[in-house]
Scaffold this motif. Structure first.
Motif, mmCIF file in Angstrom:
data_model
loop_
_atom_site.group_PDB
_atom_site.id
_atom_site.type_symbol
_atom_site.label_atom_id
_atom_site.label_comp_id
_atom_site.label_asym_id
_atom_site.label_seq_id
_atom_site.Cartn_x
_atom_site.Cartn_y
_atom_site.Cartn_z
ATOM 1 N N THR A 245 11.611 87.237 -2.530
ATOM 2 C CA THR A 245 13.006 87.624 -2.763
ATOM 3 C C THR A 245 13.265 87.701 -4.256
ATOM 4 O O THR A 245 13.008 86.741 -4.994
ATOM 5 N N ASP A 246 13.752 88.840 -4.717
ATOM 6 C CA ASP A 246 13.956 89.016 -6.154
ATOM 7 C C ASP A 246 15.311 88.477 -6.590
ATOM 8 O O ASP A 246 16.085 87.931 -5.786
ATOM 9 N N THR A 248 17.985 89.897 -7.299
ATOM 10 C CA THR A 248 19.165 90.557 -6.723
ATOM 11 C C THR A 248 19.411 90.121 -5.283
ATOM 12 O O THR A 248 20.383 90.544 -4.666
ATOM 13 N N GLY A 249 18.476 89.312 -4.741
ATOM 14 C CA GLY A 249 18.590 88.886 -3.356
ATOM 15 C C GLY A 249 17.859 89.766 -2.377
ATOM 16 O O GLY A 249 17.880 89.512 -1.166
ATOM 17 N N LYS A 250 17.175 90.800 -2.865
ATOM 18 C CA LYS A 250 16.431 91.692 -1.970
ATOM 19 C C LYS A 250 15.129 91.048 -1.547
ATOM 20 O O LYS A 250 14.346 90.571 -2.382
ATOM 21 N N ARG A 251 14.846 91.065 -0.235
ATOM 22 C CA ARG A 251 13.589 90.541 0.309
ATOM 23 C C ARG A 251 12.580 91.677 0.392
ATOM 24 O O ARG A 251 12.849 92.725 0.983
ATOM 25 N N HIS A 252 11.410 91.472 -0.199
ATOM 26 C CA HIS A 252 10.355 92.479 -0.185
ATOM 27 C C HIS A 252 9.367 92.169 0.936
ATOM 28 O O HIS A 252 9.150 91.019 1.300
ATOM 29 N N ASP A 253 8.762 93.212 1.460
ATOM 30 C CA ASP A 253 7.862 93.083 2.594
ATOM 31 C C ASP A 253 6.412 93.000 2.121
ATOM 32 O O ASP A 253 5.954 93.849 1.353
#
Length: 411
Positions: A245-246, A248-253
Motif C-alpha cells: 500500500t503506497d 496515497t492508500g492505493k493497494r498494489h497487486d
C-alpha cells in the motif's frame, strides 16, 4: 538423419526466457518474432544475478561471444553473526552479473524488426493438424505461426489462458532488495564485504549480498555496486497488505513500484536493520538509497506443452530466489525446447511433448529445492517436517554451500 524442418515461431515475452528461446530457435533456422507487452526497452533495476555453468552454455549456443567480462568474479562466501563477528567462510568461485547486462548481450543479437514492443497478447487460437497457432493482441492485431512459446514471465497471460487454475502462491515472506554504489561504501565495510558473497541469519530471517557491475556494466574497481537481499516474514493478510500500500492508500497487486513504497515502510525497514542485523548489513541498508520489495511466490504448472504452445521460464515454474535459478532455469528450458524440436524433425506437437517430458520434472525439482532452502525464513503455519528442514537450512555451513547453486540437479 531426419532433416530438420522449421517454420515461424511466435515468442511471447521479451525478457530473459523469451530472448533465450528466440535466439536458440533462430540459430536452428526458425523465423522468430518476439512480442513484448511493454512499450520500449525493458530494464531490470540493476538486479543482481548469480551465474551457473548452464547460463554460459546457453549464451554460447545463442551466439553471444562477449562472455569474458560477464560480471564480477567472486571466490569466497562469508557469514557474519548478528554481532558482526565473522563466523564462517567457504570457497566457491562464481561470477555475479546483472539483469541489465544479460539482457543487453542477448537483445543486441535480435534485429529490431523481429522484436516488437507494446504487443500485449489477449487470446490464442489453434486447431488440430497443420493449421498452426494464432496470437491475438490488445491492439487488435494478430500473428500466426507454427509454434508459440510463452515466455511472458511471472504474470503470464498465456498461462492464465491455458491453465487458469495455475496461479502464483505466496510463500509467506518478502525480499527487500537494493543496490549500493561501491564508491559509497566506507573503507572498513568495503574490505569486509565487497569481494565476497556474504550472509547473516537473524532469527527467522536471512540477508545476503554480493558485488555486481555498475551502471552501463562498469566493471572498474570503485564503479561497481553491491547487491543486497533481505528475506523477512510478512503475513499475507496483514504485513504484506501494508507493504503493498503506497502513501496515497492505493493497494498494489503482487508487487509495488519502488518509488511508490510508503515512507513509513522504508523507515521501519531501516530501524529494524539497526536492531536485528550484523552491523555491516545494517550499514548497507542504511546507505542503500532505494530498496525495492519482492514478495516471494511459488508456482508449478501441471503441464507446459499444449499442442503447438509451450510454457517456458517463469511462465511455467516460479522458484524462490534461494537457488539463484530464475535465469538459468529459463536458459535450460530454452536449450531443452530447441533440442526437442530439432529431434522431432518438424513435428511441433511431438517436439513439445518431448520438451514437457524433459523439463516438467526438472522444474518441479527446482521449485521443491528452493522451498526447502526457504524454510530458513520463519513463515506462519510450518509443519513439523518444515521446522526440521528449517533447522537444517539455517546451519551456516549449509547456507554458504547450498545457496545459489544447482549442484542438487546433479545428485
Amino acid at each position: 538423419m531426419r532433416e530438420l524442418r522449421t517454420g515461424r515461431a511466435l515468442v511471447i515475452g521479451g525478457s530473459m526466457g523469451g530472448l533465450f528461446a528466440g535466439l536458440l530457435l533462430r540459430r536452428q533456422g526458425w523465423d522468430v518474432t518476439i512480442f513484448e507487452k511493454v512499450a520500449g526497452e525493458l530494464a531490470g533495476r540493476g538486479a543482481g544475478i548469480v551465474t551457473h555453468p548452464v547460463l554460459y552454455e546457453a549464451l554460447s549456443l545463442a551466439g553471444v561471444t562477449a562472455l569474458g567480462d560477464l560480471g564480477v568474479p567472486i571466490e569466497t562466501r562469508r557469514i557474519f553473526g548478528t554481532d558482526g563477528a565473522l563466523i564462517g567462510e567457504h570457497r566457491r568461485a562464481q561470477v555475479a552479473t546483472s539483469w541489465d547486462r544479460l539482457y543487453s548481450l542477448m537483445r543486441e543479437q535480435i534485429p529490431d524488426r523481429h522484436y516488437e514492443t507494446g504487443r500485449a497478447i489477449v487470446a490464442i487460437e489453434q486447431t488440430a493438424g497443420e493449421a498452426g497457432v494464432v496470437a491475438r493482441f490488445a491492439d487488435g492485431s494478430m500473428a500466426d505461426g507454427d509454434l508459440l512459446v510463452a515466455a511472458d514471465g511471472f504474470r503470464s497471460t498465456v498461462r492464465s489462458l491455458l491453465l487458469p487454475e495455475a496461479v502464483p502462491r505466496y510463500a509467506g515472506y518478502v525480499g527487500w532488495r537494493g543496490l549500493l554504489a561501491e564508491a559509497d561504501m566506507p573503507p572498513v565495510l568495503h574490505a569486509a564485504m565487497f569481494d565476497h558473497f556474504t550472509f547473516c541469519l537473524p532469527d527467522g530471517e536471512q540477508i545476503l549480498g554480493y558485488p555486481v557491475s555498475g551502471p552501463g556494466h562498469d566493471l572498474r574497481p570503485g564503479h561497481r555496486r553491491y547487491n543486497v537481499v533481505w528475506y523477512r516474514p510478512a503475513p499475507e493478510a496483514t504485513t504484506l497488505v501494508r507493504l503493498l500500500t503506497d502513501d496515497t492508500g492505493k493497494r498494489h497487486d503482487l508487487s509495488i513500484p519502488p518509488p511508490l513504497i510508503a515512507q513509513a515502510s522504508l523507515a521501519a525497514l531501516r530501524a529494524d536493520a539497526e536492531r536485528l542485523l550484523a552491523p555491516q548489513f545494517a550499514e548497507l541498508i542504511r546507505l542503500t538509497p532505494q530498496p525495492f520489495l519482492q514478495p516471494i511466490y511459488d508456482l508449478q504448472s501441471p503441464r507446459i506443452a499444449f499442442g503447438r504452445v509451450a510454457l517456458l521460464g517463469d511462465a511455467a515454474f516460479i522458484a524462490r530466489p534461494h537457488v539463484g535459478a530464475g535465469v538459468s532455469k529459463a536458459a535450460q528450458d530454452a536449450i531443452a525446447l530447441a533440442a526437442a524440436l530439432a529431434a522431432s524433425g518438424g513435428d511441433v506437437t511431438a517436439g513439445l511433448a518431448a520438451y514437457q517430458a524433459a523439463r516438467l520434472p526438472q522444474g518441479q525439482r527446482i521449485v521443491r529445492r528452493a522451498q526447502e532452502l526457504g524454510t530458513c525464513i520463519a513463515a506462519e503455519g510450518m509443519s513439523e517436517a518444515e521446522q526440521r528442514m528449517a533447522l537444517h537450512s539455517r546451519d551456516p555451513g549449509v547456507v554458504m554451500s547450498e545457496t545459489a547453486t544447482l549442484d542438487f540437479l546433479d545428485a
